[in-house]
Design an enzyme around this catalytic site. Structure first.
Site, PDB file in Angstrom:
ATOM      1  N   HIS A  44       1.554   4.470   5.775  1.00 61.84           N
ATOM      2  CA  HIS A  44       0.869   5.714   6.099  1.00 61.84           C
ATOM      3  C   HIS A  44       1.228   6.168   7.515  1.00 61.84           C
ATOM      4  O   HIS A  44       1.407   7.372   7.761  1.00 61.84           O
ATOM      5  CB  HIS A  44      -0.652   5.534   6.010  1.00 61.84           C
ATOM      6  N   VAL A 189       8.250   2.426   2.746  1.00 64.59           N
ATOM      7  CA  VAL A 189       8.290   1.501   3.880  1.00 64.59           C
ATOM      8  C   VAL A 189       8.013   0.105   3.347  1.00 64.59           C
ATOM      9  O   VAL A 189       7.071  -0.101   2.571  1.00 64.59           O
ATOM     10  CB  VAL A 189       7.260   1.896   4.954  1.00 64.59           C
TER      11      VAL A 189
END
Length: 283
Positions: A44, A189
């Site tokens: 995030h 990620v």
């Protein structure tokens, strides 16, 4: 360190703060929105950093949406840690946080009118989690309307590519409904060991986390041509404590089955213990 973002618990309060921030912005005025369910991690953070680079004002929503959880899923135990979320968002430069109570988002209870995901939402995760994408699109549509800039400004919304099916559906919704927002996809990620970052990773004990690595490993081997699709499925199924939901190769524009070839997308979902994880990799 950047100043802490203003946390708004009400929709009206958020809209007023958004108008103030955009009105005070200089140069090219733009808003970047990062919709989340909280329990934030560095994945995030990557979305917020990109939004910070590209926009004058950055807003993040933190709302655990009950509409996208099935009756046997983890809505009640889904992690909620707003203070830790705000700390992470401070590090990455968010300006505003919308963290509404359930009654703010759905004041009359569950909405009677919802967005329907259609055939794209009935396969893969939609087949395993009926109604999930209807709930996800309904709340995303609502958040995009809540955050729509009240002054002339460019509007972008940031979504991670880990939720590939959701990303495709959000893009289709925006295109089909002519919503005035640009959807910005952001690459997955991963931790150093290859595991895709997820809020649900915190449910895994150390042994389960090691077992979960079979998902990214199978995707890499499939993408490199080291194994075929059936062999990759067998490798996941053979991992202790892992139960495969699906491993497929699809056309990323339609989710139709495709041959493992450049341009296709491999998608995987599996339960590791009681935790359901997803991942994907472009071939």
């Amino acid at each position: 360190m950047s100043p802490a973002p203003l946390v708004c618990r009400g929709i009206g309060e958020f809209r007023e703060a958004l108008a103030d921030r955009l009105g005070a912005a200089s140069g090219a005025v733009s808003l970047g929105l990062v919709p989340t369910m909280g329990a934030l991690h560095e994945g995030h953070g990557h979305l917020v950093r990109l939004a910070r680079q590209e926009n004058a004002v950055v807003a993040v929503s933190v709302f655990v949406n009950p509409l996208q959880f099935g009756p046997d899923e983890d809505y009640e135990r889904y992690p909620r840690a707003l203070d830790a979320d705000v700390e992470l968002l401070t590090r990455h430069g968010a300006d505003l946080v919308l963290a509404p109570a359930l009654e703010q988002m759905y004041p009359d209870g569950e909405p009677l009118v919802r967005v329907t995901a259609g055939r794209l939402g009935a396969v893969l995760d939609g087949a395993s989690r009926p109604g999930h994408f209807d709930g996800a699109l309904t709340v995303v549509n609502k958040l995009l309307n809540i955050a729509r800039p009240p002054v002339p400004a460019r509007f972008r919304a940031y979504f991670g590519e880990k939720d590939a099916q959701q990303l495709l559906l959000v893009r289709r919704m925006v295109a089909d409904f002519d919503l005035p927002v640009e959807i910005r996809p952001v690459p997955i990620v991963r931790d150093d060991d290859g595991l895709a970052l997820s809020s649900r990773n915190r449910y895994l004990d150390p042994a389960q986390r090691r077992s979960a690595l079979v998902l990214s490993r199978a995707l890499r081997e499939l993408a490199a041509g080291q194994v075929g699709l059936e062999a990759a499925r067998a490798r996941i199924d053979a991992e202790d404590g892992v139960r495969l939901d699906y491993l497929v190769v699809v056309d990323p524009r339609t989710l139709e089955p495709a041959e493992p070839a450049p341009g296709a997308l491999a998608l995987v979902a599996a339960h590791v213990g009681s935790t359901r994880l997803i991942d994907n990799l472009a071939l």
